[in-house]
Design a protein around this motif. Sequence first.
Motif, PDB file in Angstrom:
ATOM      1  N   ALA A 114      30.278 -27.231 -49.936  1.00 47.35           N
ATOM      2  CA  ALA A 114      31.992 -26.541 -50.432  1.00 47.35           C
ATOM      3  C   ALA A 114      33.046 -27.511 -50.726  1.00 47.35           C
ATOM      4  CB  ALA A 114      32.233 -25.569 -49.022  1.00 47.35           C
ATOM      5  N   ARG A 115      32.679 -28.010 -51.473  1.00 47.86           N
ATOM      6  CA  ARG A 115      33.455 -29.634 -52.115  1.00 47.86           C
ATOM      7  C   ARG A 115      33.284 -31.116 -51.366  1.00 47.86           C
ATOM      8  NH1 ARG A 115      39.120 -29.355 -55.619  1.00 47.86           N
ATOM      9  NH2 ARG A 115      38.501 -30.790 -56.358  1.00 47.86           N
ATOM     10  N   LEU A 170      30.834 -34.359 -59.284  1.00 48.70           N
ATOM     11  CA  LEU A 170      30.924 -32.346 -59.232  1.00 48.70           C
ATOM     12  C   LEU A 170      32.839 -32.229 -58.234  1.00 48.70           C
ATOM     13  CD1 LEU A 170      27.344 -30.976 -57.654  1.00 48.70           C
ATOM     14  CD2 LEU A 170      28.980 -30.349 -59.980  1.00 48.70           C
ATOM     15  N   VAL A 171      32.993 -33.299 -57.244  1.00 49.25           N
ATOM     16  CA  VAL A 171      34.051 -32.945 -56.449  1.00 49.25           C
ATOM     17  C   VAL A 171      35.532 -33.104 -57.252  1.00 49.25           C
ATOM     18  CG1 VAL A 171      32.903 -32.775 -54.217  1.00 49.25           C
ATOM     19  CG2 VAL A 171      33.573 -34.857 -55.130  1.00 49.25           C
ATOM     20  N   LYS A 184      38.277 -36.405 -57.902  1.00 45.09           N
ATOM     21  CA  LYS A 184      38.935 -37.826 -56.860  1.00 45.09           C
ATOM     22  C   LYS A 184      39.395 -36.620 -55.339  1.00 45.09           C
ATOM     23  CE  LYS A 184      42.717 -40.793 -57.193  1.00 45.09           C
ATOM     24  NZ  LYS A 184      42.595 -42.178 -56.652  1.00 45.09           N
ATOM     25  N   LYS A 221      41.247 -37.372 -51.635  1.00 43.99           N
ATOM     26  CA  LYS A 221      41.298 -38.337 -50.681  1.00 43.99           C
ATOM     27  C   LYS A 221      40.363 -38.937 -49.266  1.00 43.99           C
ATOM     28  CE  LYS A 221      46.289 -36.521 -50.335  1.00 43.99           C
ATOM     29  NZ  LYS A 221      46.892 -36.714 -49.700  1.00 43.99           N
ATOM     30  N   SER A 242      32.239 -18.496 -50.072  1.00 43.78           N
ATOM     31  CA  SER A 242      31.713 -20.330 -49.800  1.00 43.78           C
ATOM     32  C   SER A 242      31.862 -20.740 -52.016  1.00 43.78           C
ATOM     33  CB  SER A 242      30.583 -21.194 -48.834  1.00 43.78           C
ATOM     34  OG  SER A 242      31.287 -21.895 -49.327  1.00 43.78           O
ATOM     35  N   ASN A 243      32.811 -22.337 -51.916  1.00 43.39           N
ATOM     36  CA  ASN A 243      32.661 -22.424 -52.902  1.00 43.39           C
ATOM     37  C   ASN A 243      33.549 -21.948 -54.591  1.00 43.39           C
ATOM     38  OD1 ASN A 243      31.412 -24.794 -53.063  1.00 43.39           O
ATOM     39  ND2 ASN A 243      29.146 -23.673 -52.627  1.00 43.39           N
ATOM     40  N   ILE A 277      39.815 -25.147 -46.795  1.00 43.73           N
ATOM     41  CA  ILE A 277      38.950 -25.774 -45.639  1.00 43.73           C
ATOM     42  C   ILE A 277      39.175 -26.987 -46.307  1.00 43.73           C
ATOM     43  CG2 ILE A 277      38.314 -24.015 -45.034  1.00 43.73           C
ATOM     44  CD1 ILE A 277      35.566 -25.232 -47.276  1.00 43.73           C
ATOM     45  N   PHE A 311      41.563 -32.686 -51.154  1.00 42.21           N
ATOM     46  CA  PHE A 311      41.915 -32.255 -51.788  1.00 42.21           C
ATOM     47  C   PHE A 311      43.381 -31.609 -52.369  1.00 42.21           C
ATOM     48  CE2 PHE A 311      37.103 -32.524 -52.165  1.00 42.21           C
ATOM     49  CZ  PHE A 311      36.994 -33.325 -52.711  1.00 42.21           C
ATOM     50  N   LYS A 335      38.073 -22.155 -50.828  1.00 42.87           N
ATOM     51  CA  LYS A 335      36.446 -22.020 -49.395  1.00 42.87           C
ATOM     52  C   LYS A 335      35.861 -23.281 -50.331  1.00 42.87           C
ATOM     53  CE  LYS A 335      37.638 -19.067 -46.881  1.00 42.87           C
ATOM     54  NZ  LYS A 335      38.439 -19.058 -45.106  1.00 42.87           N
ATOM     55  N   GLY A 336      37.087 -23.966 -50.239  1.00 40.95           N
ATOM     56  CA  GLY A 336      35.844 -25.190 -51.492  1.00 40.95           C
ATOM     57  C   GLY A 336      35.414 -25.136 -53.035  1.00 40.95           C
ATOM     58  N   ALA A 337      36.742 -24.391 -53.662  1.00 42.04           N
ATOM     59  CA  ALA A 337      36.558 -23.964 -54.826  1.00 42.04           C
ATOM     60  C   ALA A 337      36.460 -25.823 -55.260  1.00 42.04           C
ATOM     61  CB  ALA A 337      37.092 -22.729 -55.818  1.00 42.04           C
ATOM     62  N   TYR A 338      35.436 -26.066 -57.213  1.00 40.99           N
ATOM     63  CA  TYR A 338      35.691 -26.840 -57.887  1.00 40.99           C
ATOM     64  C   TYR A 338      36.841 -27.052 -58.496  1.00 40.99           C
ATOM     65  CZ  TYR A 338      31.097 -28.285 -56.518  1.00 40.99           C
ATOM     66  OH  TYR A 338      30.032 -28.564 -55.753  1.00 40.99           O
ATOM     67  N   ASP A 339      37.689 -27.487 -59.463  1.00 36.62           N
ATOM     68  CA  ASP A 339      38.751 -27.624 -60.044  1.00 36.62           C
ATOM     69  C   ASP A 339      38.910 -26.595 -60.946  1.00 36.62           C
ATOM     70  OD1 ASP A 339      40.552 -29.011 -58.710  1.00 36.62           O
ATOM     71  OD2 ASP A 339      40.679 -30.769 -59.678  1.00 36.62           O
ATOM     72  N   TYR A 340      37.772 -26.749 -61.746  1.00 37.15           N
ATOM     73  CA  TYR A 340      37.417 -25.514 -63.186  1.00 37.15           C
ATOM     74  C   TYR A 340      37.518 -23.845 -62.360  1.00 37.15           C
ATOM     75  CZ  TYR A 340      32.914 -25.676 -61.539  1.00 37.15           C
ATOM     76  OH  TYR A 340      31.286 -26.391 -61.125  1.00 37.15           O
TER      77      TYR A 340
END
Lengths: 463, 83
Positions: free
Chosen positions: A371-372, A432-433, A435, A437, B11-12, B31, B36, B62-67
Motif C-alpha cells: 500500500a505505497r 514505484l512509490v 518521493k 516524506k 488496497s493500492n 492511509i 505522500f 488506500k496507498g495508490a501510486y501517482d499514476y
Amino acid sequence: MKRINSYNELFNLLNVEDDLTVSFHHHLRNGDYVLNKTMLELDKLNIKNLTLAASGIFNAHEPIVPLIEKGTISSIYTNYLNGPVAKVVSEGKLKDKLIMQTHGGRPRSIEEGELVIDIAFIAVSAVDKSGNGNGTDGSTVLGALGYSISDVEKAKQVVLITDTVVDELSYVEIDGKYVDYVLVLDEIGDQFLIQSGTTSITRNPVSLKIARDTVSVIEETGYLKNGLSFQTGAGGTSLAVAKYLKKKMIKNNIKGSFASGGITGYLVDMLEEGLFDELYDVQCFDLDAVRSLKKNKNHHLMSASEYANPLTSPIVDKLDIMILGATEIDVNFNVNVTTASDGYIIGGSGGHSDTAAGSKLAIVVTNLVKARTPIIVDEVLTKTTPGKDIDILVTEYGIAINPLRGDLLNKLEDSELKIKTIEELRSIASNLVGKEKRLKKSNDVIGYVEYRDGNIIDKIYKV
Amino acid sequence: MKIAQAGTIESNDALVIVSPSDKLIVEIDSIVFDKFGDAINQVIVDTLKEHQITCKVVVKDKGAYDYTIKARLITALRRAQNE
C-alpha cells in the motif's frame, strides 16, 4: 499451596505493595481476561509504580490503558506490544521505561536474575489438587504454556489462575511445587478469541510467488535435504512457504527432523504424514495443535527457555531454515517488526531475532511495497533484528543475499532465480512509490530494544 | 459538470470524487498521508491544470501510486462532463 476463590482473599495473603513486578504470559492471546482482571483488581488497592512483565500485550488489554495513564503501571517488559496499549506507550504515557525483549531474552533475563518477578499470575486451563497445571484440560483451552515456565520457576510468589479444578490432569506442564496459590475464577478467557491468532494460508498470487521462490532458493542453496529442521512465522506468506516446502519434500522424498515454535494444524499434518520426526511446541496457534499435543508422543512441549534462551543451547540454535516477516528491512538487512512507518509500536521481536540468530538460513519473505509503503528502506526506524543474522530476502521483484553469506552467493551463481542486490531492490521500491516524506523522529526515548543477550540494540522514540 | 466518481477503496487504489466548484478544493484522506499527502495533492493539482478544469476533488486513498490517482481523476472528470 492454597486454593482461593477471590482476588480480595488472594491479595490479603499476598504482600501487595507499590513498585512490585508482576508477570503474565500471553497464551490467552486476544481472549485474555486474566491480565486485565488482575491489574484492575490491583489498581483498586491504590498501589502504584508496578512493573508489568507480560510476554505479550494485545488488543484485548485495552482496559489497562488508564492504569498506565495514572501511573499504576509505570514500566513494561514485553516481547510483543500491539493495540491500544501500544498506542498510549508510543505517545509517551508510560511514566518510566519500556523494555522490548525477545522470546529467548525474556527467560534468560529471568533465569539470570536480571528481571526479578515478585508475583507471577499464570493462567492455566486446569489445576489438580496438588496445584499442578496445564493448558489443555478444562473448559478454556490454551495449549502449550511455554512462555510461563521461567516465571513459574523464578518468581518469588506464583499464583495459578484457572476456571477448572480436576482430580487428575492428563499431563503436568506447571509443577505444583512452585505454586503458592491457586485462584479459581468463573472464567479466564474467551475461547473464540484465544484461537483467533490462527492464520490461514494466503491466496494472494504475489505472496504465493514469493513463497514458491523461497522454496526454490532453499533447494538451490542446498538446505532441502534429509533431516532438515524448519520454523515459520504465522504470517500469510510465511505459512505459504510451509505449503510449498511440503509439496517439495514429498516430491523429492525428503524427511525432516523437526519443526518448532508456535505450532499450527499445518505442521501437525506434516508430522502425521511423516515429513517431520518431531514437533517442539512453545505455543499452540489452533485447536488442531492442541489435539496433536495430547495425542502425538512426538509433539513435545518446550519452555521459552528451551526454545530460545541463548544460554541453554536452545532449539532455535539447531534450526536449519527459518522463515520470517518484516515491517521494514534496510539495505544492511536490519529488520524492524517493532514499529510501523509512522513510528507507532505495532509488535516486537517475539522470536524473530532469536530464530534469525540461531538458524542456519534465516529468510525474510515480504512484498517489496505494501500500500505505497516501501518495505525496503535505507535505514529501519527501529532495529529489532540485526542484519548480520538475516541471510536472504525474498520479494516478488527479486531475491537479495546478505553479502556476509558469500557461500550462498556462490551456490546461486548460475541460478535462474532473479538474484539482485538489496540496493537494487531498494531502488525499485523507491521508483514505484515516488518521493516520500521521511518521518522525523522525536528526541524523546520511550523504550529500548533488548537483544537476546541483554544488550540494548536500539531505542524507541515517542510519536 | 455534475458529481462523478472513479476508483475503489481497495488496497493500492483510490476513490476519486469530483464535483462542481468555482474554486479549486482538494480533500485528501489517505492511509499514507504523512508521507505522500503532498505528492497526492500535487498530482491532483497538475492533472486539473492539464485539463484546464477548476472543481472540487475528494480523494479516499488506500496507498495508490501517482499514476493510479491520475487515471482515476481523469476518468472521474470524463464521467462528470460527458455522460
